[in-house]
Design a protein around this motif. Sequence first.
Motif, mmCIF file in Angstrom:
data_model
loop_
_atom_site.group_PDB
_atom_site.id
_atom_site.type_symbol
_atom_site.label_atom_id
_atom_site.label_comp_id
_atom_site.label_asym_id
_atom_site.label_seq_id
_atom_site.Cartn_x
_atom_site.Cartn_y
_atom_site.Cartn_z
ATOM 1 N N GLU A 139 0.835 -1.200 0.000
ATOM 2 C CA GLU A 139 0.000 0.000 0.000
ATOM 3 C C GLU A 139 0.870 1.251 0.000
ATOM 4 N N GLN A 140 1.873 1.233 0.887
ATOM 5 C CA GLN A 140 2.794 2.360 0.982
ATOM 6 C C GLN A 140 3.472 2.621 -0.355
ATOM 7 N N GLU A 141 3.933 1.529 -0.945
ATOM 8 C CA GLU A 141 4.645 1.624 -2.224
ATOM 9 C C GLU A 141 3.748 2.232 -3.293
ATOM 10 N N MET A 142 2.479 1.779 -3.311
ATOM 11 C CA MET A 142 1.567 2.270 -4.339
ATOM 12 C C MET A 142 1.197 3.727 -4.097
ATOM 13 N N ASP A 143 1.077 4.099 -2.834
ATOM 14 C CA ASP A 143 0.801 5.500 -2.506
ATOM 15 C C ASP A 143 1.944 6.376 -2.991
ATOM 16 N N ARG A 144 3.135 5.881 -2.747
ATOM 17 C CA ARG A 144 4.332 6.637 -3.119
ATOM 18 C C ARG A 144 4.391 6.808 -4.633
ATOM 19 N N ASN A 145 3.965 5.752 -5.335
ATOM 20 C CA ASN A 145 4.017 5.811 -6.789
ATOM 21 C C ASN A 145 3.130 6.910 -7.342
ATOM 22 N N SER A 146 1.970 7.129 -6.694
ATOM 23 C CA SER A 146 1.008 8.047 -7.283
ATOM 24 C C SER A 146 1.369 9.500 -6.994
#
Lengths: 152, 142
Positions: B56-63
């Motif tokens: 989740e963290q990784e995907m948040d960071r991506n956006s």
Amino acid sequence: MVLNISNSFNISASALTAQRLRMDVVSSNIANAETTRGRYVDGKFEPYRRKMVVMQPYQEKSFANALQSELGEPDLGRGVKITQIKEDQAPFKQVYNPTHPDADSNGYVSMPNVDVLKEMVDMISATRAYESNVTALNASKSMFMKALEIGK
Amino acid sequence: MKVGKIVNLLSGASYERLQGAIDTSNLRQKVIANNIANADTPNFKRSDVSFESMLEQEMDRNSSSLIGNRTDSRHFYIGPKSGSMVSPQVTTDETTVYNNNLNNVDMDKEMSQLAQNQLKYNALIQQLNHDIKMKRVVVEGR
């Protein structure tokens, strides 16, 4: 992959073995709760001593495990193992019973240091632990069966 | 080119994510089984698998993160790599004590996590099967 699944089977199986051995030890303790001639030491009989299991996390040093950790797989536990069966060093119970064949000159008999209440608690604990490991094993099995359905 | 596409039929991003999640579920099963196996072992400390929160963290960071502008393909890439796979981490909880023998396995928690993991695994397999079925419809044309 297959190695991984069978590994979770092995983890639960090691616990089943350990709990069963623990149960065996409890059975032995209860069966010998009145045994006055457990061991022959220096020309005298010594009553049965209560036995206890010592459990430790199982760390196997095998080639497969070494390879897995070298490949960067996280190092997991590999179940549980009973490393030794120790004897309880608590003093024997002294019971006054002059007619007993193993009574000493004062009429006291050394009885085993087994507390049946303790054994019962241990037995229930072992049973419950065994049950929860069976549940875990069944869960692993049903996951494995589900995986066989991939692509059907 | 077309052959390559057909060969890569089952290697899209969603398949990779599913595979990662299934692998994690497998790993978690192993870790929970080990916790339950050592529920009566003195001084044993329970382990846990963290994956979902990290993903989740990784995907948040991506956006919502800074990405360096590249005017040449040989430039360094700045910012998080898109679609990078997060790998599950096994952590051991060394700080708590739950039983008198310094063991911290809470059987109720482990059993509920076991059930939860099983359901999650089944759901993932179902999703994977659905995806494969869709591809099969495309291949067979009906």
